[in-house]
Design a protein around this motif. Structure first.
Motif, PDB file in Angstrom:
ATOM      1  N   PHE A   7      37.916  44.529  30.193  1.00 18.94           N
ATOM      2  CA  PHE A   7      39.288  44.516  30.706  1.00 18.94           C
ATOM      3  C   PHE A   7      39.387  45.404  31.943  1.00 18.94           C
ATOM      4  O   PHE A   7      38.805  46.486  31.995  1.00 18.94           O
ATOM      5  CB  PHE A   7      40.265  45.015  29.644  1.00 18.94           C
ATOM      6  CG  PHE A   7      41.689  44.628  29.893  1.00 18.94           C
ATOM      7  CD1 PHE A   7      42.229  43.528  29.265  1.00 18.94           C
ATOM      8  CD2 PHE A   7      42.488  45.348  30.768  1.00 18.94           C
ATOM      9  CE1 PHE A   7      43.547  43.144  29.509  1.00 18.94           C
ATOM     10  CE2 PHE A   7      43.790  44.985  31.022  1.00 18.94           C
ATOM     11  CZ  PHE A   7      44.333  43.880  30.386  1.00 18.94           C
ATOM     12  N   ALA A  21      39.261  40.118  31.500  1.00 17.58           N
ATOM     13  CA  ALA A  21      40.709  40.076  31.362  1.00 17.58           C
ATOM     14  C   ALA A  21      41.317  41.140  32.266  1.00 17.58           C
ATOM     15  O   ALA A  21      40.744  42.213  32.455  1.00 17.58           O
ATOM     16  CB  ALA A  21      41.105  40.312  29.911  1.00 17.58           C
ATOM     17  N   THR A  22      42.471  40.836  32.836  1.00 13.75           N
ATOM     18  CA  THR A  22      43.137  41.791  33.710  1.00 13.75           C
ATOM     19  C   THR A  22      44.598  41.931  33.316  1.00 13.75           C
ATOM     20  O   THR A  22      45.190  41.018  32.730  1.00 13.75           O
ATOM     21  CB  THR A  22      43.059  41.377  35.194  1.00 13.75           C
ATOM     22  OG1 THR A  22      43.936  40.266  35.434  1.00 13.75           O
ATOM     23  CG2 THR A  22      41.643  41.008  35.602  1.00 13.75           C
ATOM     24  N   CYS A  42      48.096  44.386  26.717  1.00 15.84           N
ATOM     25  CA  CYS A  42      46.786  44.469  27.372  1.00 15.84           C
ATOM     26  C   CYS A  42      45.717  44.965  26.399  1.00 15.84           C
ATOM     27  O   CYS A  42      44.649  44.361  26.263  1.00 15.84           O
ATOM     28  CB  CYS A  42      46.855  45.405  28.582  1.00 15.84           C
ATOM     29  SG  CYS A  42      47.753  44.752  29.995  1.00 15.84           S
ATOM     30  N   HIS A  59      42.424  46.933  34.621  1.00 12.47           N
ATOM     31  CA  HIS A  59      43.827  47.084  34.998  1.00 12.47           C
ATOM     32  C   HIS A  59      43.952  47.177  36.516  1.00 12.47           C
ATOM     33  O   HIS A  59      43.143  47.845  37.173  1.00 12.47           O
ATOM     34  CB  HIS A  59      44.421  48.350  34.369  1.00 12.47           C
ATOM     35  CG  HIS A  59      45.093  48.118  33.062  1.00 12.47           C
ATOM     36  ND1 HIS A  59      44.650  48.691  31.883  1.00 12.47           N
ATOM     37  CD2 HIS A  59      46.185  47.376  32.734  1.00 12.47           C
ATOM     38  CE1 HIS A  59      45.440  48.313  30.888  1.00 12.47           C
ATOM     39  NE2 HIS A  59      46.384  47.516  31.391  1.00 12.47           N
ATOM     40  N   ALA A 117      43.379  51.904  27.337  1.00 19.01           N
ATOM     41  CA  ALA A 117      44.019  50.679  27.801  1.00 19.01           C
ATOM     42  C   ALA A 117      45.452  50.576  27.317  1.00 19.01           C
ATOM     43  O   ALA A 117      46.073  49.516  27.402  1.00 19.01           O
ATOM     44  CB  ALA A 117      43.223  49.461  27.331  1.00 19.01           C
ATOM     45  N   SER A 124      33.969  47.878  25.810  1.00 15.36           N
ATOM     46  CA  SER A 124      33.626  46.870  26.797  1.00 15.36           C
ATOM     47  C   SER A 124      32.124  46.626  26.790  1.00 15.36           C
ATOM     48  O   SER A 124      31.324  47.549  26.591  1.00 15.36           O
ATOM     49  CB  SER A 124      34.060  47.343  28.182  1.00 15.36           C
ATOM     50  OG  SER A 124      33.659  46.425  29.175  1.00 15.36           O
ATOM     51  N   PHE A 152      42.471  42.979  24.846  1.00 17.22           N
ATOM     52  CA  PHE A 152      41.165  43.608  25.028  1.00 17.22           C
ATOM     53  C   PHE A 152      40.468  43.787  23.690  1.00 17.22           C
ATOM     54  O   PHE A 152      39.272  43.476  23.543  1.00 17.22           O
ATOM     55  CB  PHE A 152      41.383  44.944  25.737  1.00 17.22           C
ATOM     56  CG  PHE A 152      40.165  45.718  26.123  1.00 17.22           C
ATOM     57  CD1 PHE A 152      38.901  45.134  26.236  1.00 17.22           C
ATOM     58  CD2 PHE A 152      40.279  47.078  26.416  1.00 17.22           C
ATOM     59  CE1 PHE A 152      37.788  45.882  26.603  1.00 17.22           C
ATOM     60  CE2 PHE A 152      39.179  47.835  26.783  1.00 17.22           C
ATOM     61  CZ  PHE A 152      37.935  47.241  26.873  1.00 17.22           C
TER      62      PHE A 152
END
Length: 209
Positions: A160, A67-68, A143, A162, A138, A114, A147
């Motif tokens: 995730f 995910a971004t 976001c 950024h 984060a 993560s 996440f």
């Protein structure tokens, strides 16, 4: 064949574009390699983002999810280490919701980490001449919300990333990357994940504050 799902967000806070989605969409369109890349655009919505994420996972059955999102005040690509179990919105989301100190999951763990090789990714980005670092927060906006939800799903390698504001958003900031550089960075990150086996690099990624 490994399937990688990349997600980015729609624009928010009055911006005309969101570089996270621009970069994801372009990378998937241009991708050629030994894996299948698919993309999903998520709404900047505490209520809607999880539904869109879960729908994309149900549709594509990915092995890996990256995910971004946009962190406009940061320099370089930042690979997130941990999501925390709280929504605390400094600004409203695109639905007008602005939760303050609300748990994402009432009985959820305080934090989830993560499962991507975050330091391997950062090393690969450095090796490609790109500015990058591990991030240990984060935030507490959508976001982080996505996440946290993502890291609670079993059977996936996920995390995730950024991205910073591009020249399109940053105006006269001479240090801002252009979209092509962001796409190159995400490509390097995906390739690092696909090539990685075993434990992550044992190198420092911490900060003093």
């Amino acid at each position: 064949m490994t399937t990688v799902l990349l997600t980015g967000f729609e624009p928010f806070a009055g911006d005309p574009v969101n570089p996270s989605w621009q970069a994801v969409e372009r990378l998937v369109r241009e991708w050629s390699g030994g894996a299948t890349l698919v993309a999903a655009r998520l709404p900047v919505s505490f209520d809607g983002a999880d539904d869109a994420l879960l729908a994309a996972i149900e549709q594509h059955h990915p092995d890996v999810v990256i995910a971004t999102g946009l962190a406009a005040n940061r320099r370089g690509i930042t690979v997130e280490r941990v999501a925390i179990n709280v929504d605390d919105a400094r600004i409203p989301d695109n639905d007008g919701a602005q939760p303050v100190d609300v748990p994402i999951e009432a009985d959820g763990a305080p934090a989830r980490f993560s499962t991507l090789p975050i330091k391997t990714i950062v090393a690969a980005l450095h090796g490609a001449g790109l500015q990058a670092s591990v991030s240990n927060s984060a935030g507490t906006f959508v976001c982080n919300h996505v996440f946290y939800t993502l890291q609670g799903l079993p059977g996936l390698r996920s995390g995730f990333v950024h991205v910073p504001a591009t020249t399109e958003l940053a105006g006269d900031d001479a240090l801002a990357p252009d979209l092509t550089e962001l796409v190159r960075g995400l490509r390097v990150a995906v390739e690092a994940v696909l090539a990685h086996e075993g434990v992550d690099l044992l190198v420092s990624g911490g900060t003093l504050s």
